[in-house]
Design a protein around this motif. Sequence first.
Motif, short mmCIF file in Angstrom:
data_model
loop_
_atom_site.label_atom_id
_atom_site.label_comp_id
_atom_site.label_asym_id
_atom_site.label_seq_id
_atom_site.Cartn_x
_atom_site.Cartn_y
_atom_site.Cartn_z
N GLU A 191 1.04 -4.01 -2.57
CA GLU A 191 0.03 -5.00 -2.97
C GLU A 191 -1.36 -4.38 -3.01
O GLU A 191 -2.10 -4.56 -3.97
N ARG A 192 -1.67 -3.64 -1.95
CA ARG A 192 -2.98 -2.97 -1.89
C ARG A 192 -2.78 -1.48 -1.67
O ARG A 192 -1.86 -1.07 -0.96
N PRO A 193 -3.65 -0.65 -2.26
CA PRO A 193 -3.50 0.79 -2.04
C PRO A 193 -3.86 1.17 -0.61
O PRO A 193 -4.76 0.56 0.00
N ILE A 240 -5.51 6.66 1.43
CA ILE A 240 -5.44 7.89 0.61
C ILE A 240 -5.23 7.53 -0.87
O ILE A 240 -5.74 8.20 -1.76
N GLN A 241 -4.52 6.44 -1.12
CA GLN A 241 -4.32 6.00 -2.51
C GLN A 241 -5.64 5.49 -3.11
O GLN A 241 -5.91 5.69 -4.29
N GLN A 242 -6.44 4.83 -2.29
CA GLN A 242 -7.73 4.32 -2.78
C GLN A 242 -8.63 5.46 -3.25
O GLN A 242 -9.44 5.30 -4.15
N GLN A 301 -1.80 12.01 7.54
CA GLN A 301 -0.61 11.92 8.38
C GLN A 301 0.59 11.44 7.56
O GLN A 301 0.44 10.82 6.52
N SER A 302 1.76 11.68 8.13
CA SER A 302 2.99 11.22 7.51
C SER A 302 2.98 9.70 7.38
O SER A 302 2.48 9.00 8.27
N GLY A 303 3.49 9.21 6.27
CA GLY A 303 3.62 7.77 6.10
C GLY A 303 2.36 7.06 5.64
O GLY A 303 2.26 5.83 5.72
N THR A 304 1.40 7.82 5.13
CA THR A 304 0.14 7.18 4.71
C THR A 304 0.09 6.92 3.20
O THR A 304 -0.91 6.41 2.71
N GLY A 305 1.14 7.30 2.50
CA GLY A 305 1.21 6.96 1.07
C GLY A 305 0.84 8.08 0.13
O GLY A 305 0.49 7.84 -1.03
N LYS A 306 1.00 9.32 0.56
CA LYS A 306 0.65 10.46 -0.31
C LYS A 306 1.62 10.55 -1.49
O LYS A 306 1.22 10.88 -2.60
N THR A 307 2.88 10.27 -1.23
CA THR A 307 3.89 10.41 -2.30
C THR A 307 3.55 9.50 -3.48
O THR A 307 3.54 9.93 -4.64
N ALA A 308 3.27 8.24 -3.18
CA ALA A 308 2.95 7.30 -4.26
C ALA A 308 1.66 7.69 -4.96
O ALA A 308 1.47 7.40 -6.14
N1 LIG Z 1 0.20 0.83 -0.93
C1 LIG Z 1 1.28 0.64 -0.20
N2 LIG Z 1 1.63 -0.58 0.21
C2 LIG Z 1 2.73 -0.77 0.97
N3 LIG Z 1 3.57 0.22 1.36
C3 LIG Z 1 3.26 1.47 0.98
C4 LIG Z 1 2.10 1.76 0.18
N4 LIG Z 1 2.07 3.08 -0.05
C5 LIG Z 1 3.14 3.62 0.56
N5 LIG Z 1 3.85 2.65 1.18
C6 LIG Z 1 5.09 2.83 1.95
O1 LIG Z 1 4.76 3.56 3.12
C7 LIG Z 1 5.82 4.45 3.44
C8 LIG Z 1 5.27 5.87 3.53
O2 LIG Z 1 4.76 6.26 2.27
P1 LIG Z 1 4.91 7.75 1.73
O3 LIG Z 1 6.30 8.25 1.93
O4 LIG Z 1 4.32 7.79 0.37
O5 LIG Z 1 3.94 8.50 2.74
P2 LIG Z 1 3.63 10.04 2.80
O6 LIG Z 1 2.21 10.15 3.22
O7 LIG Z 1 4.03 10.71 1.54
O8 LIG Z 1 4.57 10.47 3.97
P3 LIG Z 1 5.19 11.93 4.27
O9 LIG Z 1 4.05 12.81 4.63
O10 LIG Z 1 6.10 11.64 5.42
O11 LIG Z 1 5.92 12.36 3.03
C9 LIG Z 1 6.87 4.31 2.37
O12 LIG Z 1 7.87 3.44 2.83
C10 LIG Z 1 6.11 3.68 1.22
O13 LIG Z 1 6.96 2.89 0.41
#
Ligand SMILES: Nc1ncnc2c1ncn2[C@@H]1O[C@H](COP(=O)(O)OP(=O)(O)OP(=O)(O)O)[C@@H](O)[C@H]1O
Length: 234
Positions: free
Chosen positions: A61-63, A66-68, A85-92
Amino acid sequence: MAGLAPEGTQFDGRQYDAKMSELLSTDGQEFFTSYDEVYDSFDAMGLQENLLRGIYAYGFERPSAIQQRGIVPFCKGLDVIQQAQSGTGKTATFCSGILQQLDYGLVQCQALVLAPTRELAQQIEKVMRALGDYLGVKVHACVGGTSVREDQRILQAGVHTVVGTPGRVFDMLRRQSLRPDCIKMFVLDELMKCFHVVSRIRSMTSSSCCHPKFRLECSLLQCRQKPLKLQGSS
Ligand SMILES: Nc1ncnc2c1ncn2[C@@H]1O[C@H](COP(=O)(O)OP(=O)(O)OP(=O)(O)O)[C@@H](O)[C@H]1O
């Protein structure tokens, strides 16, 4: 670049790591570009309608922080280093940047993402496929432990993006099943781990296995301009 072994010589992993750590940890503006724009909604980022549909359909719904900061510079074609950090949304972040810039009328590999493990590559491929669902993206995970023939078949049929591990990707390049001519975007996920994998492969293969257009270990250091370093924690 000081610290890098010249072509054909023994790769010095320790020296390389030390130099990369030094570069990535510096806050000095002499190496990194500053970028202050923050977009607090996906709508404000100027993304294609079908990419937005994919993002919302995926449940975002919201970035994230890091996405912002990161999606728009990716979309502008800037060289970006994301550190969070891991799980902060870098992949997206990088998936959205790639999906926004692909030419969907050209079924040639235009973006290559390298990840250090098969599982991570497959996970990225799933995110790319889901976010790009409404754009009709053709993405393929090129990883070891799967059928080489099947990879060749899929690549020859045409893809927009490949997400893979270094060994299988090099193999596909060597067999000319993956052609680098149209690749204009290149992402290294888990940068330092990727360099370790590549250095292991280089010590096992002759340097001629690498396509001259595809000089992996220099990608970061051959940025077209000073890279933008993004840091975020949530
Ligand atoms: N904007 C968002 N809103 C809700 N959920 C999100 C958003 N961006 C990412 N996520 C969710 O958060 C989780 C972690 O995202 P992601 O894998 O992109 O993080 P990462 O920083 O790439 O982590 P890693 O370093 O472990 O690869 C995933 O389940 C993803 O679907």
